[in-house]
Scaffold this motif. Structure first.
Motif, short mmCIF file in Angstrom:
data_model
loop_
_atom_site.label_atom_id
_atom_site.label_comp_id
_atom_site.label_asym_id
_atom_site.label_seq_id
_atom_site.Cartn_x
_atom_site.Cartn_y
_atom_site.Cartn_z
N UNK A 157 -45.74 -8.31 65.31
CA UNK A 157 -46.60 -9.45 65.04
C UNK A 157 -45.73 -10.69 64.93
N UNK A 158 -46.21 -11.80 65.47
CA UNK A 158 -45.48 -13.07 65.38
C UNK A 158 -46.03 -13.98 64.30
N UNK A 159 -46.93 -13.47 63.47
CA UNK A 159 -47.52 -14.27 62.41
C UNK A 159 -46.43 -14.92 61.55
N UNK A 160 -46.60 -16.19 61.19
CA UNK A 160 -47.82 -17.00 61.26
C UNK A 160 -48.04 -17.72 62.59
N UNK A 161 -47.20 -17.47 63.57
CA UNK A 161 -47.37 -18.12 64.87
C UNK A 161 -48.52 -17.48 65.62
N UNK A 162 -49.12 -18.25 66.52
CA UNK A 162 -50.20 -17.74 67.35
C UNK A 162 -49.64 -17.18 68.65
N UNK A 163 -50.23 -16.08 69.10
CA UNK A 163 -49.87 -15.53 70.41
C UNK A 163 -48.53 -14.83 70.42
N UNK A 164 -48.12 -14.44 71.62
CA UNK A 164 -46.86 -13.74 71.78
C UNK A 164 -46.36 -13.87 73.20
N UNK A 165 -45.44 -13.02 73.56
CA UNK A 165 -44.86 -12.99 74.89
C UNK A 165 -45.94 -13.20 75.96
N UNK A 166 -45.64 -14.04 76.94
CA UNK A 166 -46.52 -14.35 78.07
C UNK A 166 -47.62 -15.35 77.73
N UNK A 167 -47.56 -15.95 76.53
CA UNK A 167 -48.51 -17.01 76.20
C UNK A 167 -47.76 -18.32 75.98
N UNK A 168 -48.51 -19.43 76.07
CA UNK A 168 -47.92 -20.75 75.86
C UNK A 168 -48.01 -21.19 74.40
N UNK A 169 -48.59 -20.38 73.55
CA UNK A 169 -48.60 -20.70 72.13
C UNK A 169 -47.22 -20.42 71.54
N UNK A 170 -47.03 -20.85 70.28
CA UNK A 170 -45.71 -20.77 69.66
C UNK A 170 -45.15 -19.35 69.66
N UNK A 171 -46.01 -18.37 69.47
CA UNK A 171 -45.53 -16.99 69.44
C UNK A 171 -44.93 -16.52 70.74
N UNK A 172 -45.23 -17.20 71.82
CA UNK A 172 -44.70 -16.81 73.12
C UNK A 172 -43.35 -17.42 73.45
N UNK A 173 -42.99 -18.52 72.77
CA UNK A 173 -41.78 -19.25 73.17
C UNK A 173 -40.83 -19.56 72.02
N UNK A 174 -41.23 -19.30 70.81
CA UNK A 174 -40.40 -19.66 69.66
C UNK A 174 -39.72 -18.43 69.10
N UNK A 175 -38.44 -18.53 68.85
CA UNK A 175 -37.69 -17.39 68.35
C UNK A 175 -36.52 -17.82 67.49
N UNK A 176 -35.77 -16.87 66.97
CA UNK A 176 -34.60 -17.21 66.15
C UNK A 176 -33.44 -17.68 67.02
N UNK A 177 -32.61 -18.55 66.48
CA UNK A 177 -31.37 -18.97 67.16
C UNK A 177 -30.33 -19.33 66.12
N UNK A 178 -29.09 -18.94 66.40
CA UNK A 178 -27.97 -19.19 65.49
C UNK A 178 -26.77 -19.68 66.30
N UNK A 179 -26.10 -20.72 65.82
CA UNK A 179 -24.86 -21.21 66.42
C UNK A 179 -23.75 -21.11 65.38
#
Length: 656
Positions: A320-342
């Motif tokens: 589940x990507x909650x609280x984001x909407x949607x997931x992989x293959x969608x244009x909602x945040x759940x489809x494109x937003x993920x963790x990143x570390x530098x």
């Protein structure tokens, strides 16, 4: 604007000099610190809520990712260049948007070689826009991140998933000295746990149940040890946590003890996959520490797209990507937003956090600035350096674009679209989805509506116009091949109220539409749909599809009581498109989208097993399998229907 082709020489290299004057007056040149190593870790399908970084999960365990975060900066608004894998991977290596490099769909493992995006002039009547054909190989004309490192004296190694084309488009043709396991497919061959099915890469015979991520980390360690005395670029693109869903049995059993039925993240198999992924991160960190090179190594960690919340495993969704909407293959945040570390010791504050907007295409220009390496003459980047953010500053007026001109049939998304993020605002343009072929828009304020529930487009038309002008400028500059108005579109066959539920009137994703009576010969108790035929050569159930919506349905001999079932399907396919499983119960009418699960089918010519879980409130009557959306052949070796207690209620028997 010109996209860079492969050049001859670099304009600059990272080798700063310190001039020393001796007591005798002689001037001596001495190099300063050695070039820093670079480790880029890209997880596959890792969602924003799939780690413990943001307090969104109690079920998964990612101590090594937390350990990595403690060494550098964590970004809470990091975006992939696409909601699907191959486009993002191409953007990482080129610094370009999918709108420019043309890889907009994960088709790089398919046989057809396409080096330029192809526009479509028409489409089926249930779609208001045409769908361009994606580029299917990363063209070797691009000067990649790996080639830049190689030309600057770095040893370069790629480990794990590639999915940008087989030879002559493999990592070895894009600047990497080493490519392990040299596999062009979309995921691990066969399974995560040995024995695998890679063409030229076997598991360690002393470890019969070796996990592919353990092995990839081991191979990466050997690469770092070999090049410990010279700068290296380690490109570790994990297979995890992409389908197929399997993991170490002991870990699955342990997580099964802690499942909370009320938690949307409750798949023990997926949790075990997350832990093995995290183990690999820990192995790399341990090696950098042991070799005493951690302080001279830049580390980037990110995901190629959002979490897969649509495939089923363990009788539930993978994650589940909650609280984001949607997931992989969608244009909602759940489809494109993920963790990143530098991470960069001495430059990036340990344990720091940033809410600045960054994207995959930013990695290349950012590394150039960090390493003081000039871009090539006329080199184009759609991404931009985020070095100010790494130093705690703001990225004023930064906008990022996501170009996704496709219509995958997953819940929460359908139309071909493009989006822009700027500040707290996000605008999605749905190509030709409005009246009279005009575009339609969704506008969200992510500061107050992270779940994207309130479309503010009608309330703020001036902001829509402003953000849409940025989208248009990006598409023009990138020379994007766009969706066009579909001359065959019939508005009566499109139900706007069902958009986001993967249901189209008269469309391939809606089994409730009126169909001609199924034609074709019933084989082994399975009835084919009108766009495919069934046969049974060589002890397999062969589906020969002419495209559109091939399916096969089976009515059970008697109703089966129960609340939870898993349909196991083992098959090999050279077709295309998402798969889908439907079920029918005594309290339901014909097969319908409310009782279905989407399946990410691997159409790579290799055999894969898919496990689709579902629950029922009344006795089960029938099941239906939609193995693809395109033409081709699908060979089904096994079908099993298993109850929650492990009882096999049905198994495919050829010859019935």
């Amino acid at each position: 604007m010109n996209t860079l082709l492969r050049p001859g020489l670099l304009t600059a290299t990272f080798c700063p000099l310190l001039l020393l004057v001796t007591s005798s007056g002689n001037v001596m040149a001495q190099t300063t610190a050695p070039k820093p190593n670079v480790v880029l870790i890209l997880a596959d399908d890792l969602g924003w809520s799939d780690t413990t970084l943001f307090g969104t999960t109690k079920f998964y365990k990612t101590p090594n990712i937390e350990r990595l975060a403690a060494r550098g900066m964590t970004f809470s608004r990091a975006y992939s260049s696409s909601p699907l894998c191959s486009p993002t991977r191409a953007s990482v290596l080129t610094g370009l948007s999918p709108a420019r490099h043309g890889i907009t769909a994960p088709t790089c493992h398919l046989p057809k070689v396409i080096l330029e995006a192809v526009p479509a002039t028409s489409g089926p009547s249930n779609r208001f826009a045409t769908l361009p054909e994606s580029v299917s190989r990363l063209n070797t004309r691009y000067y990649t991140l790996a080639e830049m490192f190689k030309d600057n004296g770095y040893a370069t190694g790629h480990f794990g998933k590639w999915h940008l084309g087989p030879e002559p488009y493999s990592p070895l043709e894009h600047g990497f000295d080493v490519d392990v396991p040299h596999h062009p497919g979309p995921g691990p061959a066969g399974s995560y746990v040995a024995p695998w099915k890679f063409k030229d890469f076997d598991h360690d015979p002393h470890i019969p149940d070796e996990h592919i991520e353990d092995r990839m980390a081991k191979e990466a360690v050997a690469f770092m040890e070999k090049h410990n005395d010279e700068p290296f670029f380690l490109n570790y693109w994990m297979f995890s946590v992409h389908a197929p869903f399997d993991a170490k049995e002991k870990r699955i059993a342990e997580y099964r003890k802690h499942v909370d039925p009320g938690d949307p993240q409750r798949s023990p198999t997926y949790a075990a996959m997350i832990e093995s992924m995290d183990d690999a991160v820990g192995t790399l960190l341990d090696t950098l520490d042991r070799l005493e090179i951690a302080d001279n190594t830049i580390i980037l960690f990110a995901s190629d797209n959002g979490g897969n919340m649509y495939n089923a495993v363990d009788g539930t969704t993978a994650t589940s990507n909650a609280p984001l909407r949607g997931g992989k293959a969608t244009m909602y945040e759940g489809g494109v937003r993920g963790p990143a570390i530098f991470v960069q010791t001495g430059s990036i504050e340990p344990g720091s956090e940033s809410s600045e907007i960054i994207q995959s295409a930013d990695f290349y220009p950012t590394l150039l600035e960090i390493l003081s390496i000039d871009a090539q003459p006329d080199q184009v980047f759609d991404g931009s350096s985020i070095v100010p953010a790494l130093h705690g500053k703001s990225l004023d007026h930064k906008a990022i674009f996501t170009y996704f001109p496709h219509a995958p049939g997953v819940p929460d998304w359908l139309p071909p679209s493009v989006s822009v993020h700027r500040g707290d605002w996000k605008l999605i343009r749905i190509f030709h989805g409005g009246k009279n072929g005009k575009h339609r828009y969704k506008l969200f304020n992510l500061e107050t509506d992270i779940g994207e529930q309130n479309n503010l487009a009608d309330k703020f038309p001036e902001r829509v116009e402003q953000l849409d002008s940025l989208i248009e400028q990006h598409l023009v500059d990138a020379q994007a091949v766009r969706p066009l108005p579909n001359p065959n579109f019939d508005p009566s066959k499109y139900d706007l109220t069902l958009e986001g539920k993967a249901t189209l009137k008269g469309g391939a994703n809606n089994p409730r539409k009126t169909r001609p009576k199924a034609a074709g010969k019933r084989v082994a108790g399975w009835q084919p749909g009108v766009t495919c035929t069934l046969s049974a050569p060589e002890s397999t159930l062969l589906v020969t599809s002419t495209g559109r919506d091939p399916y096969l349905a089976h009515r059970l001999p008697r109703p089966i009581a129960g609340t939870s079932f898993t349909l196991h399907v083992t098959m090999t396919s050279d077709s295309s498109g998402e798969g889908q499983v439907f079920w029918q119960t005594q309290d339901s009418g014909p097969f319908n989208a409310k009782r279905s699960r989407f399946v990410a089918v691997e159409h790579d010519g290799n055999q894969h097993e898919y496990a689709v879980g579902f629950t029922t409130k009344s006795p089960l009557l029938a099941v239906r399998i939609d193995p693809s959306r395109g033409q081709g052949k699908i060979a089904i070796a096994d079908i099993r229907l298993v109850g929650e207690d492990g009882t096999t209620h049905y198994r495919l028997k050829l010859g019935d």
